[in-house]
Structures are given as C-alpha cells and as structure tokens.
Scaffold this motif. Structure first.
Motif, PDB file in Angstrom:
ATOM      1  N   GLU A  91       0.965  -1.806  -0.656  1.00 51.56           N
ATOM      2  CA  GLU A  91      -0.185  -0.312  -0.041  1.00 51.56           C
ATOM      3  C   GLU A  91       0.903   1.100  -0.135  1.00 51.56           C
ATOM      4  O   GLU A  91       0.364   2.271  -0.859  1.00 51.56           O
ATOM      5  CB  GLU A  91      -1.141   0.057   1.211  1.00 51.56           C
ATOM      6  CG  GLU A  91      -1.431   0.816   1.460  1.00 51.56           C
ATOM      7  CD  GLU A  91      -3.056   1.454   0.359  1.00 51.56           C
ATOM      8  OE1 GLU A  91      -3.283   2.999  -0.115  1.00 51.56           O
ATOM      9  OE2 GLU A  91      -3.375   0.186  -0.500  1.00 51.56           O
ATOM     10  N   MET A  92       2.136   1.122   0.704  1.00 49.85           N
ATOM     11  CA  MET A  92       2.664   2.196   0.805  1.00 49.85           C
ATOM     12  C   MET A  92       3.441   2.908  -0.294  1.00 49.85           C
ATOM     13  O   MET A  92       3.631   3.852  -0.848  1.00 49.85           O
ATOM     14  CB  MET A  92       4.357   1.694   1.775  1.00 49.85           C
ATOM     15  CG  MET A  92       4.700   3.024   1.924  1.00 49.85           C
ATOM     16  SD  MET A  92       6.240   2.879   3.199  1.00 49.85           S
ATOM     17  CE  MET A  92       5.917   2.742   4.379  1.00 49.85           C
ATOM     18  N   ILE A  93       3.969   1.412  -1.478  1.00 46.07           N
ATOM     19  CA  ILE A  93       4.317   1.914  -2.899  1.00 46.07           C
ATOM     20  C   ILE A  93       3.006   2.313  -3.257  1.00 46.07           C
ATOM     21  O   ILE A  93       3.499   3.222  -4.615  1.00 46.07           O
ATOM     22  CB  ILE A  93       4.926   0.313  -2.688  1.00 46.07           C
ATOM     23  CG1 ILE A  93       6.132   0.560  -2.786  1.00 46.07           C
ATOM     24  CG2 ILE A  93       5.627   0.620  -4.578  1.00 46.07           C
ATOM     25  CD1 ILE A  93       6.716  -1.582  -2.396  1.00 46.07           C
ATOM     26  N   ARG A  94       1.823   1.468  -3.792  1.00 51.61           N
ATOM     27  CA  ARG A  94       1.176   2.258  -4.117  1.00 51.61           C
ATOM     28  C   ARG A  94       0.728   3.274  -4.080  1.00 51.61           C
ATOM     29  O   ARG A  94       0.463   4.373  -4.935  1.00 51.61           O
ATOM     30  CB  ARG A  94      -0.336   1.286  -4.277  1.00 51.61           C
ATOM     31  CG  ARG A  94      -0.429   0.304  -4.315  1.00 51.61           C
ATOM     32  CD  ARG A  94      -1.584  -0.647  -4.727  1.00 51.61           C
ATOM     33  NE  ARG A  94      -1.877  -1.803  -4.796  1.00 51.61           N
ATOM     34  CZ  ARG A  94      -1.514  -2.596  -3.667  1.00 51.61           C
ATOM     35  NH1 ARG A  94      -2.300  -1.725  -2.520  1.00 51.61           N
ATOM     36  NH2 ARG A  94      -1.826  -3.766  -3.617  1.00 51.61           N
ATOM     37  N   ARG A 136       0.851   6.414  -7.087  1.00 53.45           N
ATOM     38  CA  ARG A 136      -0.093   7.322  -7.286  1.00 53.45           C
ATOM     39  C   ARG A 136       0.249   8.732  -7.475  1.00 53.45           C
ATOM     40  O   ARG A 136       0.098   9.199  -8.331  1.00 53.45           O
ATOM     41  CB  ARG A 136      -1.098   6.845  -6.400  1.00 53.45           C
ATOM     42  CG  ARG A 136      -2.620   6.863  -6.391  1.00 53.45           C
ATOM     43  CD  ARG A 136      -3.618   6.778  -5.538  1.00 53.45           C
ATOM     44  NE  ARG A 136      -3.623   5.314  -5.528  1.00 53.45           N
ATOM     45  CZ  ARG A 136      -3.179   4.811  -4.217  1.00 53.45           C
ATOM     46  NH1 ARG A 136      -3.874   5.069  -3.572  1.00 53.45           N
ATOM     47  NH2 ARG A 136      -3.578   3.445  -4.453  1.00 53.45           N
ATOM     48  N   ASP A 137       1.581   9.130  -6.133  1.00 59.28           N
ATOM     49  CA  ASP A 137       1.386  10.213  -6.313  1.00 59.28           C
ATOM     50  C   ASP A 137       2.424  11.061  -6.833  1.00 59.28           C
ATOM     51  O   ASP A 137       2.002  12.853  -8.079  1.00 59.28           O
ATOM     52  CB  ASP A 137       2.060  10.925  -4.810  1.00 59.28           C
ATOM     53  CG  ASP A 137       1.379  10.474  -3.167  1.00 59.28           C
ATOM     54  OD1 ASP A 137      -0.121  10.662  -3.457  1.00 59.28           O
ATOM     55  OD2 ASP A 137       1.817  10.603  -2.227  1.00 59.28           O
ATOM     56  N   GLU A 138       3.434   9.989  -7.619  1.00 58.16           N
ATOM     57  CA  GLU A 138       3.879  10.741  -8.389  1.00 58.16           C
ATOM     58  C   GLU A 138       2.762  10.288 -10.251  1.00 58.16           C
ATOM     59  O   GLU A 138       4.312  11.110 -10.622  1.00 58.16           O
ATOM     60  CB  GLU A 138       5.412   9.141  -9.193  1.00 58.16           C
ATOM     61  CG  GLU A 138       6.185   9.685  -7.662  1.00 58.16           C
ATOM     62  CD  GLU A 138       7.284  10.823  -7.855  1.00 58.16           C
ATOM     63  OE1 GLU A 138       7.064  11.919  -8.216  1.00 58.16           O
ATOM     64  OE2 GLU A 138       6.908  11.536  -6.456  1.00 58.16           O
TER      65      GLU A 138
END
Length: 73
Positions: free
Chosen positions: A17-20, A24-26
């Motif tokens: 989830e942290m990677i997602r 998503r932000d990038e």
C-alpha cells in the motif's frame, strides 16, 4: 556493495500500500495540469492524405468501423 533494508513491524500488505500511494502521487504529479482541449478535426481529404489512402478507401474504413468519423454541421 549491496545495500540491505530491513523492515520491522510492517506487513507485506502495508508495504504494498505504501508503494502504491507513492506511485499514485508521482503519477499525479506527472499528469498535465490542464488537459488538452484543442481538438483539431481533419477533413476527409486531409485524413486521406495523412494516411496515404484514397477517399474511396477512407469511406470504406469508416463504414467498416476502422476509423471513427464525425459529421459537423
């Protein structure tokens, strides 16, 4: 020299989830702020010239659904 990272107290789902969220932000940051609204329509002749086909072939492709055409006016 290889770097190793150890994660304690974090589950695989939390890491995913942290990677997602980071991705998503990038991706949101990379999207253009103003969507492109300048839609330029081509005439049948211009389209045929760009595709290097005859007007008869263009008509055939439109009838078969290979090319989406819009009538204006």
């Amino acid at each position: 020299m290889a770097k190793e990272i150890y994660l304690n107290g974090m589950t695989a789902d939390q890491l995913s989830e942290m990677i997602r969220e980071s991705l998503r932000d990038e991706l949101q940051r990379l999207r253009p702020i103003h969507p492109k609204t300048d839609t330029k329509y081509l005439t049948r002749h211009e389209t045929a010239c760009r595709l290097r086909i005859s007007l008869v072939t263009l008509t055939d492709w439109v009838n078969r659904g290979k090319i989406c055409a819009h009538k204006i006016g």
